[in-house]
Scaffold this motif. Structure first.
Motif, PDB file in Angstrom:
ATOM      1  N   ASP A  78     -15.654 -11.867 -47.302  1.00  0.00           N
ATOM      2  CA  ASP A  78     -15.146 -11.165 -46.129  1.00  0.00           C
ATOM      3  C   ASP A  78     -13.634 -10.970 -46.187  1.00  0.00           C
ATOM      4  O   ASP A  78     -13.076 -10.134 -45.482  1.00  0.00           O
ATOM      5  CB  ASP A  78     -15.500 -11.943 -44.852  1.00  0.00           C
ATOM      6  N   GLU A  79     -12.958 -11.753 -47.046  1.00  0.00           N
ATOM      7  CA  GLU A  79     -11.494 -11.673 -47.152  1.00  0.00           C
ATOM      8  C   GLU A  79     -11.043 -10.822 -48.342  1.00  0.00           C
ATOM      9  O   GLU A  79     -10.105 -10.028 -48.213  1.00  0.00           O
ATOM     10  CB  GLU A  79     -10.903 -13.077 -47.296  1.00  0.00           C
ATOM     11  N   VAL A  80     -11.704 -10.995 -49.496  1.00  0.00           N
ATOM     12  CA  VAL A  80     -11.217 -10.323 -50.718  1.00  0.00           C
ATOM     13  C   VAL A  80     -12.267  -9.434 -51.384  1.00  0.00           C
ATOM     14  O   VAL A  80     -12.013  -8.860 -52.447  1.00  0.00           O
ATOM     15  CB  VAL A  80     -10.711 -11.373 -51.736  1.00  0.00           C
ATOM     16  N   GLY A  81     -13.425  -9.303 -50.792  1.00  0.00           N
ATOM     17  CA  GLY A  81     -14.458  -8.447 -51.365  1.00  0.00           C
ATOM     18  C   GLY A  81     -15.429  -9.215 -52.247  1.00  0.00           C
ATOM     19  O   GLY A  81     -15.271 -10.407 -52.512  1.00  0.00           O
ATOM     20  N   HIS A  82     -16.432  -8.502 -52.720  1.00  0.00           N
ATOM     21  CA  HIS A  82     -17.495  -9.121 -53.508  1.00  0.00           C
ATOM     22  C   HIS A  82     -17.077  -9.327 -54.965  1.00  0.00           C
ATOM     23  O   HIS A  82     -16.223  -8.611 -55.496  1.00  0.00           O
ATOM     24  CB  HIS A  82     -18.754  -8.249 -53.472  1.00  0.00           C
ATOM     25  N   GLN A  83     -17.700 -10.309 -55.590  1.00  0.00           N
ATOM     26  CA  GLN A  83     -17.550 -10.540 -57.035  1.00  0.00           C
ATOM     27  C   GLN A  83     -18.912 -10.234 -57.659  1.00  0.00           C
ATOM     28  O   GLN A  83     -19.782 -11.091 -57.749  1.00  0.00           O
ATOM     29  CB  GLN A  83     -17.121 -11.981 -57.316  1.00  0.00           C
ATOM     30  N   ILE A  84     -19.088  -8.990 -58.085  1.00  0.00           N
ATOM     31  CA  ILE A  84     -20.393  -8.512 -58.545  1.00  0.00           C
ATOM     32  C   ILE A  84     -20.537  -8.689 -60.046  1.00  0.00           C
ATOM     33  O   ILE A  84     -19.646  -8.334 -60.824  1.00  0.00           O
ATOM     34  CB  ILE A  84     -20.587  -7.026 -58.181  1.00  0.00           C
ATOM     35  N   LYS A  85     -21.667  -9.265 -60.461  1.00  0.00           N
ATOM     36  CA  LYS A  85     -22.007  -9.370 -61.874  1.00  0.00           C
ATOM     37  C   LYS A  85     -23.390  -8.760 -62.102  1.00  0.00           C
ATOM     38  O   LYS A  85     -24.269  -8.862 -61.242  1.00  0.00           O
ATOM     39  CB  LYS A  85     -21.978 -10.824 -62.327  1.00  0.00           C
ATOM     40  N   THR A  86     -23.546  -8.143 -63.262  1.00  0.00           N
ATOM     41  CA  THR A  86     -24.812  -7.497 -63.617  1.00  0.00           C
ATOM     42  C   THR A  86     -25.625  -8.411 -64.535  1.00  0.00           C
ATOM     43  O   THR A  86     -25.093  -8.951 -65.509  1.00  0.00           O
ATOM     44  CB  THR A  86     -24.562  -6.150 -64.315  1.00  0.00           C
ATOM     45  N   THR A  87     -26.895  -8.567 -64.208  1.00  0.00           N
ATOM     46  CA  THR A  87     -27.801  -9.366 -65.040  1.00  0.00           C
ATOM     47  C   THR A  87     -28.784  -8.429 -65.727  1.00  0.00           C
ATOM     48  O   THR A  87     -29.409  -7.581 -65.083  1.00  0.00           O
ATOM     49  CB  THR A  87     -28.584 -10.380 -64.182  1.00  0.00           C
ATOM     50  N   ILE A  88     -28.880  -8.550 -67.065  1.00  0.00           N
ATOM     51  CA  ILE A  88     -29.843  -7.747 -67.837  1.00  0.00           C
ATOM     52  C   ILE A  88     -31.055  -8.632 -68.120  1.00  0.00           C
ATOM     53  O   ILE A  88     -30.937  -9.700 -68.739  1.00  0.00           O
ATOM     54  CB  ILE A  88     -29.222  -7.255 -69.151  1.00  0.00           C
ATOM     55  N   HIS A  89     -32.216  -8.193 -67.695  1.00  0.00           N
ATOM     56  CA  HIS A  89     -33.429  -9.003 -67.826  1.00  0.00           C
ATOM     57  C   HIS A  89     -34.169  -8.680 -69.114  1.00  0.00           C
ATOM     58  O   HIS A  89     -33.856  -7.689 -69.810  1.00  0.00           O
ATOM     59  CB  HIS A  89     -34.327  -8.762 -66.604  1.00  0.00           C
TER      60      HIS A  89
END
Length: 341
Positions: free
Chosen positions: A236-247
């Motif tokens: 809520d303060e600095v945004g999301h930390q998005i990571k992609t997972t390859i299955h």
């Protein structure tokens, strides 16, 4: 349930509220919101100031402001009685809660006037005629003013109160018995899910404001919600930390990894405080992820109750089945959250 009280001056709303408090209801008065404002402005608490400040707040902030401020203070799965409902917009705000019921407490004008005389609360009102005139002026038709008569028309229950306290209490017992059939007492699972939903509101990632409550023997042991580790920045303060997972099948999913999940935080809290959660039940918003599932299994939790399903919860279901952890889904549908991938 939430019972709202409306009615003319000295109809007996206070007596109704007192009896409900004895029955375990938590009391709120919309007038308390006005009193808080009067105290903030360092004014004298008088009937005139109460009326004027209430009308001013409604005009500036909306006709339902008193009810809105009060509603924010209420928790799930508790019984409340709310007094001093004097504007239809306040009723509309409170009706946003499905467990709200408005009761109109009524008595003849002559009966109410005599009560005021006995209580010594007449003020400048010297006779019955003037009492009627003052009451008529206080029942405005303007949107943001006091409109008790209009509120009375919205009540689903009319409680006639012209007899003794004993007679009033019997009538209230009958009303409560009927309402308990309409709003049955929640089961323990419903009770703990309600607490979990309140906990979830503390979450700091809008992709999944999920919560968790761990309970045993009908007692809450610990709780947790999705949020960053202590001392670190929140989504809520600095945004999301998005990571992609390859299955393995080549498909890709995106996850925010800034936060610690609610289940993990609850289990960590138990470890920090030295609280055993062995053989406990865990209540959560959705099916736990596979990482949380492994922690749940190792913590000795034997039952998991999720409000809804997680779209990637198949692996967890298999893990729980193999480990002998009972999984129950209350609402058999997948929770859809922001930017779900």
């Amino acid at each position: 349930m939430i019972l709202g009280l409306t009615g003319q001056n000295a109809s007996g709303k206070g007596s109704v509220a007192e009896y409900l408090k004895e029955r375990g209801f938590i009391y709120f008065s919309l007038s308390d919101v006005i009193r808080e404002e009067i105290a903030r402005r360092k004014l004298q608490e008088s009937r005139e100031n109460l009326l004027n400040i209430a009308n001013e707040l409604r005009e500036k902030l909306g006709s339902g402001i008193l009810a809105l401020r009060t509603l924010r203070k209420l928790e799930e799965n508790k019984n409340y009685v709310i007094d001093s409902i004097r504007n239809p917009a306040e009723v509309n705000v409170l009706e946003s809660r499905k467990d709200f019921v408005l009761i109109d407490v009524v008595a003849k004008t002559e009966v109410r006037f005599e009560r005021l005389k006995v209580r010594g609360r007449l003020g400048d009102i010297k006779d019955l005629k003037y009492f009627k005139e003052v009451e008529e002026r206080e029942n405005s038709k303007e949107a943001g003013k006091q409109r008790v008569k209009d509120c009375e028309e919205l009540a689903s229950i009319v409680l006639k109160n012209e007899g003794t306290l004993e007679e009033l209490h019997k009538k209230l017992d009958k009303i409560l018995a009927d309402l308990n059939k309409k709003f049955p007492r929640p089961t323990w699972d419903e009770y703990f899910i309600g607490i979990m939903k309140a906990v979830a509101r503390r979450g700091t990632c809008d992709r999944g404001r999920v919560g968790c409550v761990i309970a045993r023997d009908k007692q809450v042991l610990v709780s947790g919600y999705a949020g960053s580790p202590k001392g670190l920045k929140h989504c809520d303060e600095v945004g999301h930390q998005i990571k992609t997972t390859i299955h393995e099948d080549g498909s890709q999913t995106k996850h925010c990894v800034r936060t610690t999940h609610g289940e993990q935080n609850a289990i960590c809290q138990a470890a920090k405080l030295g609280i055993s959660i062995n053989e406990a039940t865990l209540y959560c918003s959705i099916t736990p992820c596979s990482a949380c599932a492994k922690m749940i299994i190792n913590a000795g939790i034997k039952r998991v109750v999720a409000e809804k399903r997680y779209h990637a919860g198949k692996e967890t279901e298999e893990l729980f089945k193999d480990a002998g952890v009972k999984l129950e889904i209350l609402i058999d549908e997948v929770l859809v959250y922001k930017d779900q991938k």
